[in-house]
Design an enzyme around this catalytic site. Structure first.
Site, PDB file in Angstrom:
ATOM      1  N   GLY A   1     -64.334  75.893  27.417  1.00  0.00           N
ATOM      2  CA  GLY A   1     -64.656  77.150  26.739  1.00  0.00           C
ATOM      3  C   GLY A   1     -64.826  76.991  25.234  1.00  0.00           C
ATOM      4  O   GLY A   1     -65.893  77.304  24.676  1.00  0.00           O
TER       5      GLY A   1
ATOM      6  N   GLY B   1     -57.642  69.520  26.210  1.00  0.00           N
ATOM      7  CA  GLY B   1     -56.253  69.930  26.369  1.00  0.00           C
ATOM      8  C   GLY B   1     -56.037  70.648  27.682  1.00  0.00           C
ATOM      9  O   GLY B   1     -56.984  71.140  28.308  1.00  0.00           O
TER      10      GLY B   1
ATOM     11  N   THR C   1     -52.770  73.038  30.001  1.00  0.00           N
ATOM     12  CA  THR C   1     -51.425  73.619  30.060  1.00  0.00           C
ATOM     13  C   THR C   1     -50.865  73.379  31.465  1.00  0.00           C
ATOM     14  O   THR C   1     -51.631  73.317  32.440  1.00  0.00           O
ATOM     15  CB  THR C   1     -51.444  75.147  29.818  1.00  0.00           C
ATOM     16  OG1 THR C   1     -52.388  75.738  30.712  1.00  0.00           O
ATOM     17  CG2 THR C   1     -51.822  75.498  28.386  1.00  0.00           C
TER      18      THR C   1
ATOM     19  N   GLY D   1     -41.972  79.253  28.242  1.00  0.00           N
ATOM     20  CA  GLY D   1     -42.658  78.548  29.326  1.00  0.00           C
ATOM     21  C   GLY D   1     -43.599  77.443  28.855  1.00  0.00           C
ATOM     22  O   GLY D   1     -44.346  76.886  29.661  1.00  0.00           O
TER      23      GLY D   1
ATOM     24  N   TYR E   1     -46.169  72.075  26.100  1.00  0.00           N
ATOM     25  CA  TYR E   1     -47.418  72.328  25.347  1.00  0.00           C
ATOM     26  C   TYR E   1     -47.124  72.480  23.852  1.00  0.00           C
ATOM     27  O   TYR E   1     -47.809  71.901  23.009  1.00  0.00           O
ATOM     28  CB  TYR E   1     -48.051  73.599  25.912  1.00  0.00           C
ATOM     29  CG  TYR E   1     -49.402  73.996  25.358  1.00  0.00           C
ATOM     30  CD1 TYR E   1     -50.556  73.327  25.745  1.00  0.00           C
ATOM     31  CD2 TYR E   1     -49.519  75.067  24.483  1.00  0.00           C
ATOM     32  CE1 TYR E   1     -51.801  73.733  25.259  1.00  0.00           C
ATOM     33  CE2 TYR E   1     -50.750  75.476  24.000  1.00  0.00           C
ATOM     34  CZ  TYR E   1     -51.890  74.803  24.392  1.00  0.00           C
ATOM     35  OH  TYR E   1     -53.129  75.201  23.919  1.00  0.00           O
TER      36      TYR E   1
END
Ligand code: NDP
Length: 246
Positions: free
Chosen positions: A14, A89, A91, A148, A152
């Site tokens: 994206g 990257g 997650t 959470g 990351y």
């Protein structure tokens, strides 16, 4: 404007797609990596239809060998890499007390070790040619932390330490090294977050909306510009005012 060679990792994603377009619009020759050839060729065809000729090179950024081979292929087809955008990257969210070692390892490898793997093969050439731009795409959550996302946030915070050290080591060689920390952008990564969680995130953003990939790409274009030669070791927050840190 001087036309240079740019390598954008994760350019098919994206934010990556917008970065690739921005650098191409600036007159640069742009390459990106792929892992899945079929998916990447479909992306390349779509880019071609939009008027963008982007070189594709095979390479998983978690592998030092593949990353080096990818850089050498760009060098032999387009020329030496002058602009590197470390954007790939992933997650793998989960609270730390339940996190598995592979959730930790995958995220550190893809977001942080990749930065070593891809920057290492380009940096010597940049130093020799006395010109270079190395830009890390970090995250707002590497600055403020996120529930959470211990894995990351650790990887994204690590990018800042890398940036400020590499900036010092290479400043006299005409190489600038900077980080961009995007806030929440409306890409697949964020649209995968449950809608009620997303609504809470948006409610917290002073501009009242998610960002666009183009708004991040604008920052990359700014830092990659010839005139950005005295901007090094900096972090550019692009987050709609979501986190205003010093
Ligand atoms: P996407 O998931 O849309 O794109 C990620 C890209 O990285 C894909 O092209 C993917 O390729 C590539 N990639 C992932 N793992 C690897 C690997 N091991 N080797 C090579 N390429 C790989 O993500 P975004 O565009 O949203 O994110 C881009 C960057 O921006 C990331 O670093 C992300 O952490 C950061 N960011 C994103 C935010 C957001 O709101 N979206 C906010 C803050 C930061 P493939 O198709 O093969 O999987």
């Amino acid at each position: 404007m001087t036309s240079r060679v740019a390598l954008v990792t994760g350019g098919t994603g994206g934010i990556g797609t917008a970065i690739v377009k921005r650098l191409a619009d600036m007159g640069h020759k742009v390459a990106t990596n792929y892992r899945n050839e079929e998916k990447a060729r479909a992306w390349q065809d779509k880019m071609k239809a939009d008027g963008y000729d982007v070189a594709l090179v095979k390479g998983d950024v978690t592998s030092p060998e593949e990353a080096e081979a990818m850089v050498r292929e760009v060098e032999s087809t387009l020329g030496p890499v002058d602009i590197l955008v470390n954007n790939a990257g992933i997650t793998r969210d989960g609270t730390f007390h339940k996190m598995k070692a592979d959730q930790w390892g995958d995220v550190i490898n893809t977001n942080l070790n990749s930065v070593f793997n891809v920057t290492r093969p380009v940096i010597e050439g940049m130093r020799e040619r006395k010109w270079g731009r190395v830009i890390q795409i970090s995250s707002i959550n590497g600055l403020k932390g996120q529930y959470g996302q211990a894995n990351y946030a650790a990887a994204k915070a690590g990018m800042h330490g890398f940036t400020i050290s590499l900036a010092r080591e290479n400043a006299r060689n005409g190489v600038t090294v900077n980080t961009i920390s995007p806030g929440y952008i409306a890409t697949d990564m964020v649209m995968a977050v449950p809608e009620e969680v997303r609504a809470k995130i948006v409610a917290d953003i002073p501009t009242g909306r998610l960002g666009t990939p183009e708004e991040i790409a604008y920052g990359v274009g700014f830092l990659a510009d010839e005139q950005a030669s005295w901007i090094t070791g900096s972090n550019l927050d692009i987050n709609g005012g979501h986190h205003m840190g010093w």
